[in-house]
Design a protein around this motif. Structure first.
Motif, short mmCIF file in Angstrom:
data_model
loop_
_atom_site.label_atom_id
_atom_site.label_comp_id
_atom_site.label_asym_id
_atom_site.label_seq_id
_atom_site.Cartn_x
_atom_site.Cartn_y
_atom_site.Cartn_z
N LYS A 1 -18.74 7.64 9.51
CA LYS A 1 -18.73 7.32 7.95
C LYS A 1 -17.94 5.81 7.72
CE LYS A 1 -18.45 12.23 6.28
NZ LYS A 1 -17.57 13.33 5.86
N ILE A 2 -16.98 5.67 8.71
CA ILE A 2 -16.23 4.31 8.59
C ILE A 2 -17.43 3.37 9.04
CG2 ILE A 2 -14.71 2.98 9.71
CD1 ILE A 2 -12.77 5.21 9.91
N GLN A 3 -18.23 3.78 9.68
CA GLN A 3 -19.34 2.71 10.14
C GLN A 3 -20.11 2.44 9.04
OE1 GLN A 3 -18.86 1.38 13.19
NE2 GLN A 3 -20.81 -0.01 13.39
N VAL A 4 -20.34 3.52 8.02
CA VAL A 4 -21.32 3.08 6.88
C VAL A 4 -20.63 2.27 5.78
CG1 VAL A 4 -22.42 4.36 5.13
CG2 VAL A 4 -22.58 5.39 7.09
N VAL A 5 -19.40 2.47 5.69
CA VAL A 5 -18.80 1.75 4.87
C VAL A 5 -18.60 0.11 5.32
CG1 VAL A 5 -16.44 1.32 3.67
CG2 VAL A 5 -17.40 3.63 3.78
N ILE A 6 -18.11 0.01 6.30
CA ILE A 6 -18.08 -1.43 7.15
C ILE A 6 -19.31 -2.16 6.90
CG2 ILE A 6 -17.52 -2.59 9.11
CD1 ILE A 6 -15.75 -0.63 9.80
N THR A 7 -20.40 -1.28 7.37
CA THR A 7 -21.89 -1.95 7.06
C THR A 7 -22.17 -2.43 5.73
OG1 THR A 7 -22.64 -0.59 9.06
CG2 THR A 7 -24.18 -1.72 7.46
N ALA A 8 -21.66 -1.93 4.85
CA ALA A 8 -21.93 -2.19 3.46
C ALA A 8 -21.12 -3.38 3.04
CB ALA A 8 -21.47 -0.89 2.37
N SER A 9 -19.90 -3.60 3.60
CA SER A 9 -18.84 -4.62 3.42
C SER A 9 -19.55 -5.82 3.91
CB SER A 9 -17.77 -4.27 3.82
OG SER A 9 -16.87 -3.10 3.26
N LYS A 10 -20.30 -5.65 5.30
CA LYS A 10 -20.57 -6.88 5.83
C LYS A 10 -22.02 -7.28 5.36
CE LYS A 10 -20.54 -5.11 9.68
NZ LYS A 10 -20.55 -4.92 11.12
N LEU A 11 -22.56 -6.43 4.73
CA LEU A 11 -23.98 -6.96 4.06
C LEU A 11 -23.64 -7.51 2.77
CD1 LEU A 11 -26.34 -3.81 4.59
CD2 LEU A 11 -26.46 -6.04 5.63
N ILE A 12 -22.37 -7.12 1.91
CA ILE A 12 -22.00 -8.07 0.97
C ILE A 12 -21.45 -9.31 1.07
CG2 ILE A 12 -20.10 -7.95 -0.85
CD1 ILE A 12 -20.19 -4.60 -0.81
N ALA A 13 -20.72 -9.48 2.34
CA ALA A 13 -20.46 -10.61 2.75
C ALA A 13 -21.71 -11.71 3.09
CB ALA A 13 -19.48 -10.61 4.04
N LEU A 14 -22.49 -11.16 3.59
CA LEU A 14 -23.67 -11.95 4.16
C LEU A 14 -24.52 -12.36 2.73
CD1 LEU A 14 -24.91 -10.85 7.49
CD2 LEU A 14 -24.23 -12.87 6.83
N LEU A 15 -24.68 -11.20 1.95
CA LEU A 15 -25.43 -11.48 0.66
C LEU A 15 -24.67 -12.89 -0.29
CD1 LEU A 15 -27.42 -10.59 -1.15
CD2 LEU A 15 -26.07 -8.99 -2.36
N THR A 16 -23.37 -12.59 -0.14
CA THR A 16 -22.55 -13.52 -0.78
C THR A 16 -22.85 -14.83 -0.26
OG1 THR A 16 -20.90 -12.15 -1.14
CG2 THR A 16 -20.29 -14.34 -1.39
N VAL A 17 -22.97 -15.31 0.91
CA VAL A 17 -23.31 -16.37 1.74
C VAL A 17 -24.62 -16.85 1.33
CG1 VAL A 17 -23.63 -17.64 3.95
CG2 VAL A 17 -21.74 -16.21 3.72
N ILE A 18 -25.68 -16.00 1.20
CA ILE A 18 -27.09 -16.25 0.94
C ILE A 18 -27.26 -16.66 -0.47
CG2 ILE A 18 -29.22 -15.11 0.64
CD1 ILE A 18 -28.66 -13.27 2.98
N VAL A 19 -26.67 -15.97 -1.52
CA VAL A 19 -26.76 -16.23 -2.83
C VAL A 19 -26.06 -17.68 -3.04
CG1 VAL A 19 -26.00 -15.77 -5.25
CG2 VAL A 19 -26.93 -13.80 -3.59
N ILE A 20 -25.02 -18.20 -2.69
CA ILE A 20 -24.41 -19.39 -2.81
C ILE A 20 -25.26 -20.24 -1.96
CG2 ILE A 20 -22.35 -20.73 -2.04
CD1 ILE A 20 -20.64 -17.99 -2.26
#
Length: 488
Positions: free
Chosen positions: A170-189
């Motif tokens: 379950k922690i892995q699912v939450v962490i995966t969501a966090s890292k996709l948010i980080a990469l999405l931030t990089v991509i959008v900017i």
């Protein structure tokens, strides 16, 4: 000593409960585990590792694509092996099935001494670097502080994995969501800079100054290995995967598509904001990216990245603990590593050994050296796996294969993996000889601990006493009939 596998459950008088790992990893958990491991420190560090070897933006992009396709093809081969031999233990089991005990032990030892602890140690140090870098903007981070934080976070993750496997997934699912948010931030900017501001200067003359030498390409491959590594770890957990014949290939394919597309777009975003010189001078390229683009919110980037690196460490702990657990049930690792906790049904002895090994490597502090060592070990194991996959077609032609790939594919991948290892010997002789020394030491250990059956009585008593002490301290038991465990 006879150890009972009898566990009393609340409300029952005296039930017999089979001591084994449970099937509780779903397709979503599987995708989260793979993506969570792959998208860790690699995409935030490897852009620098690849660029410094090939010396141009254009060739670095080519290497990202080549590494992605290579790893995707490797993952497809692992999907065939995982559905054909649906046992926990991954590549160790495949090599064992094809070539027998000695090559399988070499694979197990390389994972134990190089791939597992070295990879986790590098990730833990990267976690510390991202967390502490904002606190030391104008000076180097103290080595002791870097190592202390690295060991602390991995110790916490190991404790969670020892306590409950479901918590870890379950922690892995939450962490995966966090890292996709980080990469999405990089991509959008990054794409705002390209489309909104028209920043395309860094993309001009992309291949100028490229280093096309075989050695540079081979070493840059290791940074690519690092960025994409993790697709094989779900194979270590097949025994706990729900409906593995369907969910293993689905999880691998879904994960690889997500990762390759995300990585390519993220690299475009990096180059839109940072020049090659800025990337090469940055110890944490994503943090530098945030400092250039996010203003007062720049602190958020290292936090998100650090969380994503935790996913890599957590996934590695999940996967490798099962590998060493299976190796122990085959008699090739210490007996206590093949035991699981009586109430929690987790392989806590293997997890604690991984923790100790990781703490040793964390003291080195050289992240790129660790990456190269892990890459060499990984390429060596892949060579053995694909050779075994080809040989199994000859050795067991009638073995049911739910997925059957053209035999030419594992042959080509075996040759490529071998060439990468050979080129590394030429380019990084010292590191390669050091890795070979570790393997040679492992073979000596194999002869002494496994092949030598008639040990003196006092040695057998000491080994028995150690295993008994660990059993009592950790309250762990051997699995019921380990050679007959139904892993399907």
């Amino acid at each position: 000593m006879t150890v009972t596998s009898k566990i009393l459950k609340e409300g029952d008088e005296d039930p017999e409960v089979k001591i084994e790992l449970k099937k509780q990893i779903t397709l979503l958990n599987g995708v989260a585990i793979i993506v969570g491991i792959i998208i860790g420190s690699g995409i935030f560090v490897s852009p620098v590792g690849i660029l410094k070897e090939v010396d141009s933006i254009g060739l670095s992009f080519v290497m990202w694509i080549v590494c992605g396709l290579y790893n995707a093809l490797c993952a497809v081969c692992y999907a065939e092996l995982g559905t054909t031999i649906p046992e926990s233990g991954g590549e160790y089991i495949y090599i064992y099935r094809a070539f027998g005990e000695v090559p399988a032990f070499c694979c197990l030892w390389i994972n134990f001494i190089l791939i597992c602890p070295v990879g986790i140690a590098a990730s833990a140090l990267i976690f510390s670097m991202y967390i502490l870098q904002p606190l030391f903007p104008d000076c180097n981070i103290p080595d002791n502080g870097l190592a202390l934080l690295a060991t602390s976070i991995f110790t916490l993750l190991v404790a969670i994995n020892c306590w409950n496997t479901k918590w870890a997934t379950k922690i892995q699912v939450v962490i995966t969501a966090s890292k996709l948010i980080a990469l999405l931030t990089v991509i959008v900017i990054g794409f705002y800079y390209i489309i909104g501001l028209g920043e395309t200067e860094n993309f001009k003359n992309p291949f100028e100054g490229s280093d096309f030498s075989a050695g540079a390409i081979a070493i840059s491959f290791y940074s690519g290995f690092w960025a994409y590594s993790g697709w094989s770890y779900l194979n270590f957990l097949v025994g706990e995967l729900v409906d593995p014949h369907k969910n293993l290939p689905r999880a691998i394919l879904i994960s690889m598509v997500i990762v390759i597309v995300t990585y390519l777009i993220a690299n475009v975003a990096y180059v839109a904001v940072l020049t090659p010189a800025q990337m090469l001078s940055s110890p944490a390229v994503a943090v530098t990216f945030g400092e250039h683009t996010m203003g007062v919110m720049a602190w958020l980037m290292p936090v998100l990245i650090a969380i994503s690196v935790c996913g890599t460490m957590n996934g590695c702990a999940l996967g490798f603990s099962r590998l060493f657990y299976v190796g122990s049930t085959k008699g090739q690792m210490p007996a206590f590593m093949g035991m699981i906790q009586q109430k929690r049904l987790t392989p806590s002895p293997s997890l604690l050994v991984i923790l100790i090994m990781t703490l040793i490597y964390t003291s080195t502090g050289d992240i790129f050296f660790l990456i190269e060592m892990e890459g060499f070990g990984f390429a060596s194991v892949l060579t053995m796996v694909f050779a075994g996959q080809v040989y199994l077609r000859y050795k067991e032609p009638d073995l049911p294969r739910p997925i059957r790939l053209p035999i030419l594919l594992p042959i080509i991948l075996c040759i490529i993996s071998f060439l990468i290892v050979a080129l590394t010997f030429y380019q990084k002789t010292r590191e390669s000889l050091m890795a070979l020394g570790f393997v040679a030491f492992g073979l000596v250990m194999y002869i002494v601990c496994v092949v030598w059956k008639n040990k003196p009585k006092f040695i057998q008593q000491k080994m028995y006493a150690i295993n008994t002490l660990i059993q009592k301290c950790l309250i762990v038991l051997p699995v019921d009939n380990p050679d007959e465990v139904d892993w399907d």
